[in-house]
Design an enzyme around this catalytic site. Structure first.
Site, PDB file in Angstrom:
ATOM      1  N   LYS A   1      -9.975  -4.501  -1.141  1.00 48.47           N
ATOM      2  CA  LYS A   1     -10.676  -2.812  -0.760  1.00 48.47           C
ATOM      3  C   LYS A   1     -10.360  -1.820  -1.693  1.00 48.47           C
ATOM      4  CE  LYS A   1      -7.910  -3.993   3.652  1.00 48.47           C
ATOM      5  NZ  LYS A   1      -7.466  -4.690   4.283  1.00 48.47           N
TER       6      LYS A   1
ATOM      7  N   GLN B   1      -1.016  -2.284   5.153  1.00 43.67           N
ATOM      8  CA  GLN B   1      -1.413  -4.711   4.697  1.00 43.67           C
ATOM      9  C   GLN B   1      -0.332  -4.917   5.770  1.00 43.67           C
ATOM     10  OE1 GLN B   1      -4.177  -5.465   3.641  1.00 43.67           O
ATOM     11  NE2 GLN B   1      -4.616  -6.504   5.669  1.00 43.67           N
TER      12      GLN B   1
ATOM     13  N   ASP C   1      -6.662   2.525   9.574  1.00 42.69           N
ATOM     14  CA  ASP C   1      -6.800   1.085  10.776  1.00 42.69           C
ATOM     15  C   ASP C   1      -7.018   1.902  12.509  1.00 42.69           C
ATOM     16  OD1 ASP C   1      -6.533  -1.109   9.373  1.00 42.69           O
ATOM     17  OD2 ASP C   1      -5.049  -1.070   8.460  1.00 42.69           O
TER      18      ASP C   1
HETATM   19  N1  GUN Z   1      -4.451  -7.815   7.999  1.00 47.09           N
HETATM   20  C1  GUN Z   1      -5.526  -8.553   8.407  1.00 47.09           C
HETATM   21  N2  GUN Z   1      -6.065  -7.130   8.957  1.00 47.09           N
HETATM   22  C2  GUN Z   1      -5.789  -6.845   8.797  1.00 47.09           C
HETATM   23  C3  GUN Z   1      -6.458  -4.788   9.184  1.00 47.09           C
HETATM   24  O1  GUN Z   1      -7.582  -4.730   9.627  1.00 47.09           O
HETATM   25  N3  GUN Z   1      -5.730  -3.882   8.595  1.00 47.09           N
HETATM   26  C4  GUN Z   1      -4.260  -4.260   7.993  1.00 47.09           C
HETATM   27  N4  GUN Z   1      -3.554  -2.923   7.943  1.00 47.09           N
HETATM   28  N5  GUN Z   1      -3.649  -5.102   8.005  1.00 47.09           N
HETATM   29  C5  GUN Z   1      -4.756  -6.297   8.208  1.00 47.09           C
END
Ligand code: GUN
Length: 296
Positions: free
Chosen positions: A54, A98, A121
């Site tokens: 990311k 996350q 998100d």
């Molecule tokens: N962990 C796995 N996929 C995601 C996601 O799309 N967003 C977040 N914040 N954590 C994750």
């Protein structure tokens, strides 16, 4: 029939290029740089890889990346205080915590502390409610990516029968809402659905998001249907580690009209959509027009 392969890797590169062009225009015309803050608590190896990717993608499109790595034993109060400071920081337009969080932290409480406008998100209860009532919101990245690929392939989705297999808050439920928003006739199927194969065979659009390796087989696919495989399952076959989706690719591709592969289908779209959401959030925060084609 052999299905057209929907190339998510190429599609995601296109989305990132569109985002990068818009970011460059924002810098030139408005002197604004979108910023994304990512919070990682603990040492989960998969999460560390996601967060690293990311960060790299954020920098690549010209945005500011703010990484916050906290130890596994971080208290809820400390984490909430960090979120409060990111909510108040005008350089931060998107906040992602996350998941999964260590067990002693209440994920719902933490997620709902994020300002809904910065919730890239789309997991905050306000954004879930806005999406469910057809109002402008932040939309979860993975289903948004699926929607973009479906719109690109079909043009208009109105009237198509869509079956979403899986009812998670992260993919299945928001995916169903987005398809409904585009006037599909939507069915959400799950582990308790009776005669899943027959339900799936009614689908013009079949989205598999169950987390069960190769569960959707060719006999469950309507000839000519579009199959979107959200699954990412690590399995071992013939003594080798392998990545497979929730769809049995060979048998489904023999029947479907179009299909996303694993890897290289939905996966790359998730980060591309995270960047698109951060850009959208930045435009909204500054009262500027939203990027076209990058929102629901
Ligand atoms: N962990 C796995 N996929 C995601 C996601 O799309 N967003 C977040 N914040 N954590 C994750």
């Amino acid at each position: 029939m052999t299905a057209k392969v929907i190339d998510g890797k190429a599609f995601a590169a296109g989305v990132r290029a569109q985002v990068a062009a818009h970011v460059a225009k924002l810098a030139e015309e408005n002197g604004i740089q979108p910023g994304l803050a990512v919070v990682l608590v603990g040492e989960d190896p998969a999460s560390k890889v996601y967060v690293k990717n990311k960060h790299a993608s954020t920098i690549e499109v010209g945005m500011a990346s703010f990484e916050h790595r906290l130890p596994a034993e971080t208290s809820e109060a400390t984490l909430l205080a960090l979120i409060d400071s990111l909510n108040a920081d005008p350089k931060v337009h998107g906040i992602l915590v996350q998941l999964p969080l260590p067990a002693h932290l209440n994920s719902e409480l933490v997620i709902n502390r994020i300002s809904p406008a910065k919730d890239v998100d789309g997991f905050h209860i306000s954004n879930v409610g806005l999406l469910g009532t057809g109002q402008k919101s932040m939309v979860p990245c993975t289903p948004l990516g699926c929607l973009m690929m479906l719109r690109d392939h079909h043009g208009k989705l109105a009237g198509l029968n869509a079956v979403v297999v899986g009812r998670s808050n992260i993919v299945g439920k928001p995916m169903a809402q987005l398809l409904l928003g585009d006037s599909c006739t939507v069915t959400i199927a799950h582990s308790r659905t009776k005669d899943l194969a027959a339900v799936c065979r009614g689908a013009d659009i079949l989205v598999a998001a169950v987390g069960r390796p190769e569960m959707i087989t060719g006999d469950m696919v309507k000839p000519g249907a579009t199959v979107i495989d959200v699954g990412i399952n690590r399995i071992e076959r013939d003594g080798k580690a392998k990545l497979v989706g929730d769809v049995h690719y060979e048998s489904a591709a023999a029947v479907a009209g179009a299909i996303t592969p694993v890897p290289g289908g939905v996966g790359p779209m998730t980060i591309a959509c995270l960047l698109a959401n951060t850009l959208t959030s930045c435009c909204r925060a500054n009262g500027l027009p939203e990027p076209k084609g990058l929102t629901a």
